[in-house]
Design a protein around this motif. Structure first.
Motif, short mmCIF file in Angstrom:
data_model
loop_
_atom_site.label_atom_id
_atom_site.label_comp_id
_atom_site.label_asym_id
_atom_site.label_seq_id
_atom_site.Cartn_x
_atom_site.Cartn_y
_atom_site.Cartn_z
N GLN A 87 -17.61 19.13 -17.93
CA GLN A 87 -17.75 17.84 -18.70
C GLN A 87 -18.16 16.73 -17.73
OE1 GLN A 87 -13.78 17.36 -20.48
NE2 GLN A 87 -14.87 17.49 -22.71
N PHE A 88 -17.54 17.05 -16.32
CA PHE A 88 -18.01 16.21 -15.27
C PHE A 88 -19.47 16.15 -14.90
CE2 PHE A 88 -18.29 14.99 -10.59
CZ PHE A 88 -17.88 13.79 -10.67
N LEU A 89 -20.05 17.14 -14.89
CA LEU A 89 -21.39 17.36 -14.29
C LEU A 89 -22.39 16.90 -15.82
CD1 LEU A 89 -21.30 20.83 -12.82
CD2 LEU A 89 -21.44 18.50 -11.93
N THR A 90 -21.81 17.12 -16.82
CA THR A 90 -22.54 16.52 -18.06
C THR A 90 -22.56 15.24 -17.98
OG1 THR A 90 -21.79 18.58 -19.53
CG2 THR A 90 -22.67 16.46 -20.74
N TRP A 91 -21.50 14.48 -17.69
CA TRP A 91 -21.44 12.99 -17.68
C TRP A 91 -22.24 12.50 -16.47
CZ3 TRP A 91 -19.05 10.55 -13.42
CH2 TRP A 91 -19.14 8.97 -13.69
N LEU A 92 -22.13 13.30 -15.21
CA LEU A 92 -22.82 12.72 -14.05
C LEU A 92 -24.20 12.91 -14.11
CD1 LEU A 92 -22.08 12.00 -11.00
CD2 LEU A 92 -22.05 14.33 -10.30
N LEU A 93 -25.03 13.98 -14.62
CA LEU A 93 -26.10 14.02 -14.56
C LEU A 93 -26.92 13.70 -16.05
CD1 LEU A 93 -26.13 17.74 -12.97
CD2 LEU A 93 -26.51 15.42 -11.77
N ARG A 103 -11.60 10.42 -17.11
CA ARG A 103 -11.16 10.15 -15.82
C ARG A 103 -10.11 10.59 -15.10
NH1 ARG A 103 -13.16 5.23 -18.09
NH2 ARG A 103 -11.13 4.29 -18.23
N ARG A 104 -9.04 10.73 -15.80
CA ARG A 104 -7.77 11.69 -15.26
C ARG A 104 -8.07 12.85 -15.12
NH1 ARG A 104 -4.49 10.62 -19.06
NH2 ARG A 104 -4.49 12.72 -19.76
N HIS A 105 -8.89 13.78 -16.29
CA HIS A 105 -8.90 15.04 -15.98
C HIS A 105 -9.94 15.40 -14.86
CE1 HIS A 105 -7.27 16.03 -20.36
NE2 HIS A 105 -6.34 15.52 -19.30
N THR A 106 -10.86 14.61 -14.66
CA THR A 106 -12.07 15.00 -13.64
C THR A 106 -11.83 14.29 -12.37
OG1 THR A 106 -13.33 13.19 -14.61
CG2 THR A 106 -13.62 15.40 -15.74
N THR A 148 -21.94 8.71 -22.13
CA THR A 148 -20.80 7.91 -21.66
C THR A 148 -19.58 8.84 -21.72
OG1 THR A 148 -19.95 6.99 -23.59
CG2 THR A 148 -21.75 5.66 -22.30
N GLN A 149 -18.54 8.27 -20.76
CA GLN A 149 -17.35 9.04 -20.79
C GLN A 149 -16.58 9.24 -22.12
OE1 GLN A 149 -15.13 7.22 -17.70
NE2 GLN A 149 -16.43 7.87 -16.13
N PRO A 150 -16.53 8.00 -22.86
CA PRO A 150 -15.79 8.23 -24.26
C PRO A 150 -16.70 9.11 -25.16
CG PRO A 150 -15.85 6.11 -23.60
CD PRO A 150 -16.79 6.62 -22.70
N GLU A 151 -17.85 9.29 -24.97
CA GLU A 151 -18.58 10.27 -25.75
C GLU A 151 -18.41 11.46 -25.60
OE1 GLU A 151 -22.55 7.10 -26.79
OE2 GLU A 151 -22.58 8.66 -24.93
N ILE A 152 -18.23 11.91 -24.19
CA ILE A 152 -18.00 13.29 -23.90
C ILE A 152 -16.81 13.94 -24.21
CG2 ILE A 152 -17.66 14.58 -21.79
CD1 ILE A 152 -19.84 13.15 -20.54
N THR A 153 -15.77 12.92 -24.32
CA THR A 153 -14.32 13.52 -24.57
C THR A 153 -14.05 13.02 -26.29
OG1 THR A 153 -13.21 11.41 -23.89
CG2 THR A 153 -13.39 13.57 -22.26
N HIS A 154 -15.01 12.44 -26.81
CA HIS A 154 -14.57 11.92 -28.31
C HIS A 154 -13.32 11.04 -28.28
CE1 HIS A 154 -17.81 14.66 -29.27
NE2 HIS A 154 -17.23 15.67 -28.78
#
Ligand SMILES: [Zn+2]
Length: 122
Positions: free
Chosen positions: A54-60, A78-81, A64-70
């Motif tokens: 998930q972190f690499l998907t967001w980074l690259l 942010r807490r998990h990564t 957005t962060q909310p879109e990745i974790t729904h």
């Protein structure tokens, strides 16, 4: 070191557990046939792999962060990564001399500052 909570035996009566469907998150659910307790065992290695993905998907990517974790704010993301920022990538050791060298620089106030030197082969 074995993880005592990651066995297929009941923690209360030490009976061998049987599979009991899946948790809504997709994790295997286990049930004790003797005392009837139901548990879900988590694997830290798979959790970290998923968080890193998930972190690499967001980074690259563009999401957005909310879109990745729904979620609405992305705080959970942010807490998990948070631990992913501690990873330091390492470049492989250069074993063959480069025939060409690429140098980048910036001219600032009468001084030329060089940036990373990148050897490459053509
Ligand atoms: Zn039991």
């Amino acid at each position: 070191m074995p993880n005592p909570s990651n066995t297929t035996r009941c923690l209360l009566c030490d009976t061998r557990l049987v599979k009991n469907g899946k948790h809504p998150s997709g994790t295997q659910r286990w049930r004790c046939p003797t005392c009837g307790t139901s548990t879900v065992r988590k694997r830290a290695d798979l959790t970290h792999q998923h968080q890193l993905d998930q972190f690499l998907t967001w980074l690259l990517g563009k999401a957005t962060q909310p879109e990745i974790t729904h979620t609405y704010t992305g705080r959970t993301f942010r807490r998990h990564t948070e631990w992913c920022w501690q990873i330091s990538p390492s470049l492989p050791r250069v074993t063959t001399p480069a025939r060409h060298v690429l140098i980048d620089g910036t001219w600032c106030q009468r001084r030329l500052n060089f940036h990373p030197v990148l050897p490459f082969e053509t």
